[in-house]
Design an enzyme around this catalytic site. Structure first.
Site, short mmCIF file in Angstrom:
data_model
loop_
_atom_site.label_atom_id
_atom_site.label_comp_id
_atom_site.label_asym_id
_atom_site.label_seq_id
_atom_site.Cartn_x
_atom_site.Cartn_y
_atom_site.Cartn_z
N SER A 1 -27.62 25.58 5.18
CA SER A 1 -29.04 25.01 5.24
C SER A 1 -29.79 25.68 6.65
O SER A 1 -29.23 25.56 7.75
CB SER A 1 -28.89 23.37 5.60
N ASN A 2 -30.91 26.23 6.23
CA ASN A 2 -31.68 26.58 7.33
C ASN A 2 -32.67 25.23 7.99
O ASN A 2 -32.59 25.58 9.31
CB ASN A 2 -32.70 27.62 6.80
#
Ligand SMILES: Cc1ncc(COP(=O)(O)O)c(C=O)c1O
Length: 344
Positions: free
Chosen positions: A89-90
């Site tokens: 996940s960014n």
């Protein structure tokens, strides 16, 4: 009766009333023309809105989101942020970095195997000092329960946590940040004499909601095309519209976006979320080899694959410029090195 139109000054004032922390290294982000990519596709003029350059552990759209989300967290006097998403996940990577910068504790629930390689975003989560908890859930919204349980435990331990759920509530401040981005982009387009534009972006939740809210509230002639990276049981357009409408409430705007106003194309996901496709690989290679602009395999390369396909299929007016909102995500690329090596 709801208002039909707002002015730039009114939106600006509404945004400036909300708590915000400074996290971005570069705002406004540049709007760069990409003539070699456009020539390679025989397409309309293409511009990149470089939100990959916002900074904060390699940048991306979440830097903007977090300026408002963490502004709110700090105003509430919280000391711990708990959130969850996929292993690469960014949002989690940038939350971990922002928490480090602001001296907040950060707990991340990441959907992934216990032995996931510490590469890309996962490596950066650890470097930023987050408490990383790898778990396996059937679908991402199941992480909400884990985050809420953890918040309860933290409260019992004497901390003051905030759980950030990507689908609702405080996450809609991400849409507020993209109302802000829309004002920025509108000014940049006006400087180039452009009033009409198509805007392509990778879209799952808050970002497109903010753009849509601003475009509708200001009456802009923008065609906003979200390309979805994820198939979901939830109706994406409704999630996006709900976040936009929660953002409108934060901004005290008497204005609503309907799910029908949200264009969200699910044709370029391929076999699934975070699984690369031949088309996304071509998009990645084309942007890199014509413009030196690096996309990511999970989000922006699939959005670019959609734009490329729409250009090739003649769906776009060749005289109308296209803006590709580059939402970042590039660290994830390094977690896909094996896939790239194997499919040479
Ligand atoms: C690189 C990148 N692009 C686009 C998106 C989609 O953003 P949003 O969820 O605000 O639609 C994300 C979300 O994680 C992302 O990391």
């Amino acid at each position: 009766m709801q208002r039909t139109m707002y002015s730039v000054a009114e939106l600006r004032q509404a945004i400036d009333r909300l708590p915000r922390v400074h996290l971005a290294a570069v705002l406004p982000t540049p709007l760069e023309e990409a003539p070699r990519l456009s020539d390679a596709l025989g397409g309309p003029p293409i511009f990149f809105k470089r939100d990959d350059l916002t900074g904060l552990a390699f940048g991306g759209n979440k830097t903007r989101h977090l300026e408002f989300i963490l502004g709110d967290v700090l105003q509430k006097g919280a000391d711990t942020v708990i959130t969850g998403a996929s292993v690469q996940s960014n949002f989690c990577r940038q939350t971990a970095a922002a928490c480090a910068k602001l001296g907040l504790r950060c707990i991340l629930y990441l959907n992934g195997a216990a032995d996931s390689e510490r590469q890309g975003n996962l490596l950066l989560d650890h470097l930023s000092g987050a408490d990383v908890r790898l778990v396996q859930v059937r679908q991402l919204p199941d992480l909400t329960t884990l985050c809420e349980q953890a918040a309860e435990e933290e409260r019992k331990a004497g901390y003051n946590p905030v759980a950030v759920d990507l689908w609702r509530g405080i996450a809609s401040l991400g849409s507020v940040s993209y109302v802000d981005c829309a004002l920025e982009l509108k000014a940049q387009l006006e400087e180039l004499g452009l009033l009409r534009a198509s805007i392509y972006l990778s879209s799952a939740t808050a970002t497109q909601g903010g753009l849509a809210l601003a475009a509708r509230a200001l009456g802009l002639e923008w065609d906003i095309v979200g390309i979805s990276p994820i198939r979901t049981d939830l109706v994406p357009a409704e999630v996006v519209a709900n976040l936009a409408n929660e953002a409108a409430q934060y901004l005290k705007l008497d204005f609503k976006v309907a799910a029908a106003d949200i264009v969200n194309v699910e044709d370029y996901i391929g076999p699934g979320y975070a699984l690369p496709t031949a088309e996304s690989r071509e998009a990645l290679e084309l942007a890199a080899s014509t413009e030196g602009i690096i996309l990511d395999p999970v989000y922006t390369a699939k959005a670019m694959a959609g734009l490329i396909d729409h250009i090739r299929a003649g769906k776009l007016d060749p005289s109308q410029p296209v803006i590709f909102l580059h939402t970042g995500g590039t660290p994830a690329l390094f977690a896909f090195n094996q896939w790239f090596a194997q499919s040479q």
